[in-house]
Design a protein around this motif. Structure first.
Motif, short mmCIF file in Angstrom:
data_model
loop_
_atom_site.label_atom_id
_atom_site.label_comp_id
_atom_site.label_asym_id
_atom_site.label_seq_id
_atom_site.Cartn_x
_atom_site.Cartn_y
_atom_site.Cartn_z
N GLY A 70 0.78 -1.23 0.00
CA GLY A 70 0.00 0.00 0.00
C GLY A 70 0.82 1.28 0.00
N VAL A 71 2.13 1.20 -0.16
CA VAL A 71 2.97 2.39 -0.22
C VAL A 71 2.81 3.03 -1.60
CG1 VAL A 71 5.33 3.27 -0.12
CG2 VAL A 71 4.62 1.41 1.41
N VAL A 72 2.55 4.33 -1.61
CA VAL A 72 2.36 5.06 -2.87
C VAL A 72 3.67 5.74 -3.26
CG1 VAL A 72 1.11 6.95 -4.00
CG2 VAL A 72 -0.07 5.48 -2.34
N ALA A 73 4.08 5.52 -4.50
CA ALA A 73 5.28 6.19 -5.05
C ALA A 73 4.82 7.12 -6.17
CB ALA A 73 6.27 5.16 -5.57
N ARG A 74 5.11 8.41 -6.05
CA ARG A 74 4.78 9.38 -7.09
C ARG A 74 5.93 9.45 -8.08
NH1 ARG A 74 3.84 13.02 -2.60
NH2 ARG A 74 5.63 14.11 -3.48
N TRP A 75 5.59 9.56 -9.36
CA TRP A 75 6.62 9.59 -10.40
C TRP A 75 6.13 10.33 -11.63
CZ3 TRP A 75 5.44 6.92 -14.96
CH2 TRP A 75 4.39 6.00 -14.87
N CYS A 76 7.05 10.63 -12.53
CA CYS A 76 6.70 11.22 -13.81
C CYS A 76 7.52 10.54 -14.90
CB CYS A 76 6.94 12.73 -13.82
SG CYS A 76 8.66 13.21 -13.71
N MET A 77 7.07 10.66 -16.13
CA MET A 77 7.76 10.09 -17.28
C MET A 77 7.92 11.19 -18.31
SD MET A 77 7.50 8.77 -20.62
CE MET A 77 5.85 8.27 -20.95
N THR A 78 9.13 11.30 -18.87
CA THR A 78 9.40 12.26 -19.93
C THR A 78 9.81 11.48 -21.17
OG1 THR A 78 10.19 13.83 -18.27
CG2 THR A 78 10.76 14.30 -20.56
N ARG A 79 9.27 11.87 -22.29
CA ARG A 79 9.56 11.18 -23.55
C ARG A 79 10.49 12.03 -24.39
NH1 ARG A 79 5.87 7.18 -25.86
NH2 ARG A 79 6.07 6.77 -23.67
N TYR A 80 11.47 11.36 -25.03
CA TYR A 80 12.43 12.02 -25.92
C TYR A 80 12.47 11.26 -27.24
CZ TYR A 80 14.15 14.26 -21.68
OH TYR A 80 14.24 14.97 -20.52
N CYS A 81 12.75 11.98 -28.33
CA CYS A 81 12.98 11.37 -29.65
C CYS A 81 14.41 11.70 -30.05
CB CYS A 81 12.01 11.95 -30.69
SG CYS A 81 10.30 11.56 -30.35
N PHE A 82 15.08 10.75 -30.73
CA PHE A 82 16.46 10.96 -31.12
C PHE A 82 16.52 11.53 -32.53
CE2 PHE A 82 20.74 9.81 -32.52
CZ PHE A 82 21.47 10.30 -31.46
N TYR A 83 17.19 12.68 -32.68
CA TYR A 83 17.35 13.36 -33.96
C TYR A 83 18.82 13.40 -34.33
CZ TYR A 83 12.56 15.03 -33.64
OH TYR A 83 11.20 15.11 -33.56
N LEU A 84 19.09 13.21 -35.62
CA LEU A 84 20.46 13.35 -36.14
C LEU A 84 20.69 14.79 -36.53
CD1 LEU A 84 20.92 10.21 -38.38
CD2 LEU A 84 21.99 10.69 -36.19
N ARG A 85 21.92 15.24 -36.42
CA ARG A 85 22.29 16.59 -36.85
C ARG A 85 23.01 16.51 -38.17
NH1 ARG A 85 25.54 18.42 -31.71
NH2 ARG A 85 25.65 16.19 -31.43
N GLY A 86 22.99 17.62 -38.89
CA GLY A 86 23.77 17.70 -40.12
C GLY A 86 22.96 17.39 -41.35
N GLY A 87 23.65 17.03 -42.41
CA GLY A 87 23.00 16.74 -43.68
C GLY A 87 23.26 17.85 -44.68
N ASP A 88 22.86 17.62 -45.90
CA ASP A 88 23.07 18.60 -46.97
C ASP A 88 21.73 19.04 -47.53
OD1 ASP A 88 25.85 18.29 -46.83
OD2 ASP A 88 25.78 16.55 -48.16
N GLY A 89 21.70 20.25 -48.05
CA GLY A 89 20.52 20.75 -48.76
C GLY A 89 19.26 20.70 -47.92
#
Length: 191
Positions: A117-136
């Motif tokens: 019966g112990v309550v644990a409060r938490w949060c979740m954060t979502r991230y997406c992976f992006y590449l840097r760079g490229g041409d045009g």
């Protein structure tokens, strides 16, 4: 040799996992199980219920596919990692990694309840992976289809107490995987 471990019924279900010679084959815990059976014990200084299911590694140390390969998880296509808590909405890979985890959403003020019966409060954060760079037209950021869910317990009572002789260590649990979204349409270019 196969072993089956029952992690108890959190949220009405049972988390079972087969441990074989090749490692964790079907490890698919719920969010409640990740928080209660892995992250909470870690914060309190105890071992998780299933040893080796969550690896201690910085998920921002390399692009996700390299991270999984380093830890023998690429074949599974996903991995779970304990990492030191960071602040901010961007998590960059080191120079040469060529990418960054960019914030894409939150689930805040969640609660999980233990068998006692112990309550644990938490949060979740979502991230997406992006590449840097490229041409045009590809210059800038490009989504790779990899996502990371970062679970953090926000309840200070879940951390080791200062009188236990050790300082609190603020850990998060990260789930790194390929996105399961289907039929994702590319963004149209602005004219």
């Amino acid at each position: 040799m196969e072993e089956e471990t029952n992690l108890g019924g959190v949220g009405g279900g049972e988390m079972k996992e087969e441990v074989g010679e090749e490692g964790m084959e079907s490890f698919e815990p719920t969010e409640d199980e990740l928080v209660l059976h892995f992250l909470r014990p870690r914060l309190r200084g105890f071992a998780p219920r299933v040893a080796g299911a969550v690896v201690e590694a910085d998920p921002c140390a390399a692009p996700p596919w390299e991270l999984l390969e380093r830890h023998g998880l690429l074949g599974r296509g996903q991995g779970y990692f304990f990492a030191a808590r960071r602040r901010g909405k961007v998590r960059r890979t080191p120079e040469g990694g060529g990418g960054a985890w960019m914030h894409s959403g939150n689930k805040e003020d969640r609660r999980s309840v233990t068998e006692l019966g112990v309550v644990a409060r938490w949060c979740m954060t979502r991230y997406c992976f992006y590449l840097r760079g490229g041409d045009g037209a590809q210059q800038g950021r490009r989504s790779t289809g990899w996502v990371m869910s970062e679970y953090e317990i926000t309840d200070p009572r879940c951390y080791r107490r200062a009188d236990d002789g050790e300082e609190d260590q603020y850990w998060v649990l990260c789930h790194v995987r390929r996105s399961i979204r289907e039929n994702v349409k590319p963004r149209s270019r602005r004219r």
